[in-house]
Design an enzyme around this catalytic site. Structure first.
Site, PDB file in Angstrom:
ATOM      1  N   ASP A   1     -29.924 -15.768  48.057  1.00  0.00           N
ATOM      2  CA  ASP A   1     -29.001 -16.475  47.383  1.00  0.00           C
ATOM      3  C   ASP A   1     -28.564 -15.801  46.057  1.00  0.00           C
ATOM      4  O   ASP A   1     -29.518 -16.043  45.000  1.00  0.00           O
ATOM      5  CB  ASP A   1     -29.368 -17.887  47.263  1.00  0.00           C
ATOM      6  CG  ASP A   1     -28.436 -18.929  46.414  1.00  0.00           C
ATOM      7  OD1 ASP A   1     -27.572 -19.479  47.261  1.00  0.00           O
ATOM      8  OD2 ASP A   1     -28.640 -19.081  45.187  1.00  0.00           O
TER       9      ASP A   1
ATOM     10  N   LYS B   1     -37.259 -19.115  44.084  1.00  0.00           N
ATOM     11  CA  LYS B   1     -37.026 -17.536  43.622  1.00  0.00           C
ATOM     12  C   LYS B   1     -38.662 -17.242  43.296  1.00  0.00           C
ATOM     13  O   LYS B   1     -39.431 -17.868  42.569  1.00  0.00           O
ATOM     14  CB  LYS B   1     -36.137 -17.965  42.533  1.00  0.00           C
ATOM     15  CG  LYS B   1     -36.141 -16.335  41.582  1.00  0.00           C
ATOM     16  CD  LYS B   1     -37.292 -16.601  40.433  1.00  0.00           C
ATOM     17  CE  LYS B   1     -36.856 -15.004  39.408  1.00  0.00           C
ATOM     18  NZ  LYS B   1     -37.859 -15.159  38.159  1.00  0.00           N
TER      19      LYS B   1
ATOM     20  N   TYR C   1     -25.322 -14.119  37.935  1.00  0.00           N
ATOM     21  CA  TYR C   1     -26.826 -13.716  37.821  1.00  0.00           C
ATOM     22  C   TYR C   1     -26.643 -12.179  37.826  1.00  0.00           C
ATOM     23  O   TYR C   1     -27.808 -11.712  37.265  1.00  0.00           O
ATOM     24  CB  TYR C   1     -27.397 -13.821  39.320  1.00  0.00           C
ATOM     25  CG  TYR C   1     -27.539 -15.266  39.818  1.00  0.00           C
ATOM     26  CD1 TYR C   1     -27.244 -16.343  38.803  1.00  0.00           C
ATOM     27  CD2 TYR C   1     -28.157 -15.501  40.929  1.00  0.00           C
ATOM     28  CE1 TYR C   1     -27.257 -17.705  39.430  1.00  0.00           C
ATOM     29  CE2 TYR C   1     -28.126 -16.926  41.715  1.00  0.00           C
ATOM     30  CZ  TYR C   1     -27.830 -17.869  40.773  1.00  0.00           C
ATOM     31  OH  TYR C   1     -27.844 -19.269  41.352  1.00  0.00           O
TER      32      TYR C   1
ATOM     33  N   HIS D   1     -19.433 -22.541  41.965  1.00  0.00           N
ATOM     34  CA  HIS D   1     -20.657 -22.532  41.376  1.00  0.00           C
ATOM     35  C   HIS D   1     -20.985 -24.013  40.582  1.00  0.00           C
ATOM     36  O   HIS D   1     -22.076 -24.574  40.884  1.00  0.00           O
ATOM     37  CB  HIS D   1     -20.755 -21.521  40.315  1.00  0.00           C
ATOM     38  CG  HIS D   1     -22.342 -21.328  40.198  1.00  0.00           C
ATOM     39  ND1 HIS D   1     -22.631 -19.847  39.965  1.00  0.00           N
ATOM     40  CD2 HIS D   1     -23.397 -21.922  39.931  1.00  0.00           C
ATOM     41  CE1 HIS D   1     -24.345 -19.730  39.761  1.00  0.00           C
ATOM     42  NE2 HIS D   1     -24.595 -21.129  39.710  1.00  0.00           N
TER      43      HIS D   1
ATOM     44  N   TRP E   1     -31.557 -26.223  45.127  1.00  0.00           N
ATOM     45  CA  TRP E   1     -31.907 -25.438  44.030  1.00  0.00           C
ATOM     46  C   TRP E   1     -32.847 -25.733  43.034  1.00  0.00           C
ATOM     47  O   TRP E   1     -33.214 -26.970  42.966  1.00  0.00           O
ATOM     48  CB  TRP E   1     -30.567 -24.723  43.589  1.00  0.00           C
ATOM     49  CG  TRP E   1     -29.669 -25.505  42.520  1.00  0.00           C
ATOM     50  CD1 TRP E   1     -28.402 -26.131  42.703  1.00  0.00           C
ATOM     51  CD2 TRP E   1     -29.998 -25.796  41.110  1.00  0.00           C
ATOM     52  NE1 TRP E   1     -28.132 -26.509  41.409  1.00  0.00           N
ATOM     53  CE2 TRP E   1     -28.798 -26.468  40.496  1.00  0.00           C
ATOM     54  CE3 TRP E   1     -31.088 -25.713  40.241  1.00  0.00           C
ATOM     55  CZ2 TRP E   1     -28.656 -27.046  39.355  1.00  0.00           C
ATOM     56  CZ3 TRP E   1     -30.947 -26.197  39.014  1.00  0.00           C
ATOM     57  CH2 TRP E   1     -29.847 -27.109  38.576  1.00  0.00           C
ATOM     58  N   SER E   2     -33.583 -24.799  42.367  1.00  0.00           N
ATOM     59  CA  SER E   2     -34.856 -25.009  41.752  1.00  0.00           C
ATOM     60  C   SER E   2     -35.779 -25.979  42.670  1.00  0.00           C
ATOM     61  O   SER E   2     -36.268 -26.775  42.234  1.00  0.00           O
ATOM     62  CB  SER E   2     -34.589 -25.737  40.237  1.00  0.00           C
ATOM     63  OG  SER E   2     -33.709 -24.827  39.473  1.00  0.00           O
ATOM     64  N   PRO E   3     -35.982 -25.350  43.819  1.00  0.00           N
ATOM     65  CA  PRO E   3     -36.762 -26.201  44.762  1.00  0.00           C
ATOM     66  C   PRO E   3     -38.153 -26.551  44.266  1.00  0.00           C
ATOM     67  O   PRO E   3     -38.888 -27.704  44.450  1.00  0.00           O
ATOM     68  CB  PRO E   3     -37.070 -25.503  45.976  1.00  0.00           C
ATOM     69  CG  PRO E   3     -36.707 -24.503  45.493  1.00  0.00           C
ATOM     70  CD  PRO E   3     -35.722 -24.038  44.553  1.00  0.00           C
ATOM     71  N   LEU E   4     -38.726 -25.618  43.319  1.00  0.00           N
ATOM     72  CA  LEU E   4     -40.102 -25.828  42.833  1.00  0.00           C
ATOM     73  C   LEU E   4     -40.174 -26.555  41.364  1.00  0.00           C
ATOM     74  O   LEU E   4     -40.936 -26.556  40.652  1.00  0.00           O
ATOM     75  CB  LEU E   4     -40.793 -24.483  42.721  1.00  0.00           C
ATOM     76  CG  LEU E   4     -40.726 -23.758  44.112  1.00  0.00           C
ATOM     77  CD1 LEU E   4     -41.494 -22.373  43.759  1.00  0.00           C
ATOM     78  CD2 LEU E   4     -41.787 -24.659  45.007  1.00  0.00           C
TER      79      LEU E   4
ATOM     80  N   LYS F   1     -21.554 -16.955  44.650  1.00  0.00           N
ATOM     81  CA  LYS F   1     -20.796 -18.164  44.259  1.00  0.00           C
ATOM     82  C   LYS F   1     -19.968 -17.776  43.043  1.00  0.00           C
ATOM     83  O   LYS F   1     -20.029 -16.591  42.300  1.00  0.00           O
ATOM     84  CB  LYS F   1     -21.715 -18.991  43.320  1.00  0.00           C
ATOM     85  CG  LYS F   1     -22.848 -19.212  44.351  1.00  0.00           C
ATOM     86  CD  LYS F   1     -24.099 -20.054  43.474  1.00  0.00           C
ATOM     87  CE  LYS F   1     -25.341 -20.097  44.318  1.00  0.00           C
ATOM     88  NZ  LYS F   1     -26.317 -19.122  43.989  1.00  0.00           N
TER      89      LYS F   1
END
Ligand SMILES: NC(=O)c1ccc[n+]([C@@H]2O[C@H](COP(=O)([O-])OP(=O)(O)OC[C@H]3O[C@@H](n4cnc5c(N)ncnc54)[C@H](OP(=O)(O)O)[C@@H]3O)[C@@H](O)[C@H]2O)c1
Length: 274
Positions: free
Chosen positions: A49, A232, A54, A112, A189-192, A79
């Site tokens: 992703d 990530k 980025y 995005h 996104w930012s799963p952690l 994106k």
């Protein structure tokens, strides 16, 4: 059972998207980025992703092209950034992304952020890319239900994916339900929560039971909720760790206790106020 997770989610058009992928936001060192993505693909990741903003599409493309894995076995997402939104500029931005990546097509291309007055036209351009078979699936990111409703009015084909901030501190129940009703797969996104959740006692306790880390417990929670998840990391041990989540299953009680960690707390920006 192999430890490494390899499941897929079927999108509304039948395309199968790997449910676990590597996020590459904030991978800024060129050499380290190529190494991390190369290592992830070697380890078995099949989805990457990235995004124009980025500034690592070149590195992503380099790692993908040199991986030795056939292109059709990989799933690459990018994106369109906010300053490029609108119909014609989205088409131009896509061309630039494709050129940087050195690829002939993308698997998924997303708006995005919902830039007001522009995001519907941006999505119309993404639809055109889909019609022209330059992308295999359409999608958006950071869209609330009210944004999606505006997109639906003009769209011929509904977005197949909505990528939103989602983790145990921000479980997004109502937006998930809305997406499900409308056949839209959700990517977390930012799963952690960018590492903020990793000392949470509930997760440590559940992890101890299975010999797993809090990060692995969180990733498993996303997967068992039918979410696509893109943690990530540039750190090889963590890249591997995050993928070794196929050999345990959280009970419904454990899933419920993780749901209870919700605080509606964002690690990033609210799409309504960014
Ligand atoms: N659509 C959007 O607007 C949007 C916004 C944000 C993010 N995203 C996407 O979502 C992806 C993931 O989100 P994110 O990067 O913000 O946050 P994240 O995946 O929740 O967390 C990444 C952080 O956690 C660390 N980490 C990863 N695995 C770990 C483990 N097993 N143990 C301990 N620490 C670990 C990483 O460190 P190291 O790298 O140092 O190992 C990094 O600091 C992004 O890369 C991007 O692709 C999309």
């Amino acid at each position: 059972m192999s430890k490494r997770f390899t499941g897929t989610i079927e999108l509304a058009n039948g395309v199968k998207m790997p449910q676990l992928g590597l996020g590459v936001y904030k991978m800024t060192d060129s050499g380290q980025t190529v190494e991390a993505i190369t290592y992830a693909i070697e380890t078995g990741y099949r989805a990457i992703d990235t995004a124009a903003i980025y500034e690592n599409e070149r590195e992503t493309g380099e790692a993908v092209r040199h991986s030795g894995v056939p292109r059709e076995e990989l799933f690459i997402t990018s994106k369109v950034w906010n300053t490029d939104q609108g119909y014609d500029s989205t088409l131009r931005a896509f061309e630039e992304s494709l050129e940087k990546l050195g690829l002939d097509y993308l698997d998924l291309y997303l708006t995005h952020w919902p830039v007001s007055e522009k995001y519907v036209e941006t999505y119309k351009a993404i639809e055109r890319l889909y019609d022209e078979k330059l992308i295999r699936a359409t999608g958006v990111s950071n869209h609330h239900a009210h944004h999606l409703e505006k997109v639906f009015v003009k769209a011929n084909v509904a977005p197949m994916v909505n990528q939103i901030e989602l983790h145990p501190h921000l479980t997004q129940e109502s937006l998930r339900a809305f997406c499900k009703e409308n056949g839209i797969a959700v990517t977390s996104w930012s799963p952690l929560a960018r590492g903020k959740l990793l000392a949470e006692p509930t997760l440590l306790h559940i992890g101890e039971h299975y010999g797993k880390t809090p990060a692995q417990v969180i990733i498993r929670w996303h997967l068992q909720n039918d979410l696509i998840v893109i943690p990530k990391s540039v750190t090889p041990e963590r890249i591997r760790e995050n993928s070794e989540v196929a050999d345990f299953e959280l009970s419904s009680e454990e899933m419920a206790s993780i749901n209870e960690l919700n605080r509606n707390e964002r690690a990033g920006t609210d799409p309504d106020t960014y």
